[in-house]
Design a protein around this motif. Sequence first.
Motif, PDB file in Angstrom:
ATOM      1  N   THR A   1       0.825  -1.217   0.000  1.00 40.84           N
ATOM      2  CA  THR A   1       0.000   0.000   0.000  1.00 40.84           C
ATOM      3  C   THR A   1       0.858   1.265   0.000  1.00 40.84           C
ATOM      4  OG1 THR A   1      -0.206  -0.169   2.396  1.00 40.84           O
ATOM      5  CG2 THR A   1      -2.019  -1.011   1.113  1.00 40.84           C
ATOM      6  N   VAL A   2       1.937   1.240   0.758  1.00 44.31           N
ATOM      7  CA  VAL A   2       2.789   2.439   0.814  1.00 44.31           C
ATOM      8  C   VAL A   2       3.402   2.713  -0.555  1.00 44.31           C
ATOM      9  CG1 VAL A   2       4.955   3.336   1.742  1.00 44.31           C
ATOM     10  CG2 VAL A   2       3.277   2.363   3.281  1.00 44.31           C
TER      11      VAL A   2
ATOM     12  N   ALA B   1       1.515   6.805  -6.654  1.00 43.44           N
ATOM     13  CA  ALA B   1       0.324   7.442  -7.220  1.00 43.44           C
ATOM     14  C   ALA B   1       0.365   8.951  -7.002  1.00 43.44           C
ATOM     15  CB  ALA B   1      -0.933   6.863  -6.594  1.00 43.44           C
TER      16      ALA B   1
ATOM     17  N   LEU C   1       2.310   1.756  -3.520  1.00 40.98           N
ATOM     18  CA  LEU C   1       1.261   2.150  -4.478  1.00 40.98           C
ATOM     19  C   LEU C   1       0.827   3.595  -4.248  1.00 40.98           C
ATOM     20  CD1 LEU C   1      -1.068  -0.985  -4.692  1.00 40.98           C
ATOM     21  CD2 LEU C   1       0.067   0.134  -6.606  1.00 40.98           C
ATOM     22  N   VAL C   2       0.523   3.943  -2.996  1.00 39.85           N
ATOM     23  CA  VAL C   2       0.027   5.296  -2.723  1.00 39.85           C
ATOM     24  C   VAL C   2       1.113   6.335  -2.979  1.00 39.85           C
ATOM     25  CG1 VAL C   2      -0.815   6.828  -0.893  1.00 39.85           C
ATOM     26  CG2 VAL C   2      -1.757   4.547  -1.111  1.00 39.85           C
ATOM     27  N   TYR C   3       2.337   6.027  -2.560  1.00 37.42           N
ATOM     28  CA  TYR C   3       3.421   6.999  -2.762  1.00 37.42           C
ATOM     29  C   TYR C   3       3.608   7.289  -4.255  1.00 37.42           C
ATOM     30  CZ  TYR C   3       7.991   9.143  -2.953  1.00 37.42           C
ATOM     31  OH  TYR C   3       9.015  10.005  -3.219  1.00 37.42           O
TER      32      TYR C   3
END
Lengths: 64, 332
Positions: A22-23, A29, A25-27
């Motif tokens: 998740t980190v 993005a 992917l979000v970073y």
Amino acid sequence: MLLPIFAAGLNVTWLLLPLIITVSLVYNATRYELPEKILRRSLRMGVYIFAFMGGSMVILYLFS
Amino acid sequence: MSSSRIDLKNPVLATILAWLVPGLGHAYQGRWFKAALYSVCIWSTFGCGWVLGDGKVVYYNTDLKRGRRPIGYAAQVLVGVASLPALLQTSRATPRDIHQFSRDSIPLERPLSGEFEGWLIDAEFPGGRGNFKFRGQISIEPSPDATFVKSVTGKLKGTISKADELETNIPDGSTIELTIDYLRSLEPAIYPSSDRELQCEAKGQLLGANGGELKAGVKGKILNVRSIWNRYAAPLDAEGLEETHGDLGKFFEIGLVYTWIAGLLNLLAMWDAYEGPAYGYGDEEPAGPTAAPPDVGAGTATPESTTANHSTDIPPPVGEPQPTVVPGVAKV
């Protein structure tokens, strides 16, 4: 108790895996807009983090 | 970096929406892939933390006298609607519920009834004394002529089974009917659990062939008595915090960290909703220098030094000094 049965017997180290995913992917993005670029960079970042954490764990294990 | 290729619409509104519901701000901007990505990643991280922490990890509890500060909540509140109710729950709970170490003086605020599961502790029964497991029904209400908060009236009816190796002729499954008249301790009304713990004193009858007088301390919980309104994001009192640490161990801390990380990730998403992606769209040609010809100079390949190297193809006008390139140092 909401805690799933599988989590009770789980090595907590595995709980880092969803965080890495998740980190990264979000970073990434927040860095790019194109989905392909986001996914490609996320994969690379995730592998780097996993390798770094895994390497650190091996080193700590050898010294322990 | 704000890109002209992305329509951020109203960035302030998008940021507020992204804060309240992760993914909603990007959906408002029509950035559907990012809306889905942020939504799935942030909600799942927050949800995993919630489950690992048994639904007790999101709360706003500040007690400066005891040195507690809600730093963790500052990260959780970035997830918006999922954590904002904690502020409301803390305002609903009384200061006594949150700050008091002991639950001894929490009053029974309204009648309670339901299925009860627990123990008869140090029970005095015909011919002996011991502990029993208990399961049955309880109804308890504040005593109308109460002169202090401990006075209650109530009934407890159910079956008992021996909890340890007791020398008694009371068979498992024996029925008891007790009257409650003294409340020893009570869990707060606003608390993150569906069951509500209490301890009280009771006395009454052991029914059946081996019947007789029975007197015992009762400890247990009324099952499923709290509504979600009274338990969602409710604050933990000091005793509850200790119990939760004991029950969940490291999973309580891991659950906290998951919810914190979810909030901090949403902070990045909020900034993306306001300003756009930091490095641009993602398909731009790499700007900047091309590789310097191998036969020219030994300087570094910074844009300026590269330009300087290319400029050596054209001789400087007569009378002007020849530019020198020092290896490893960019031209200033």
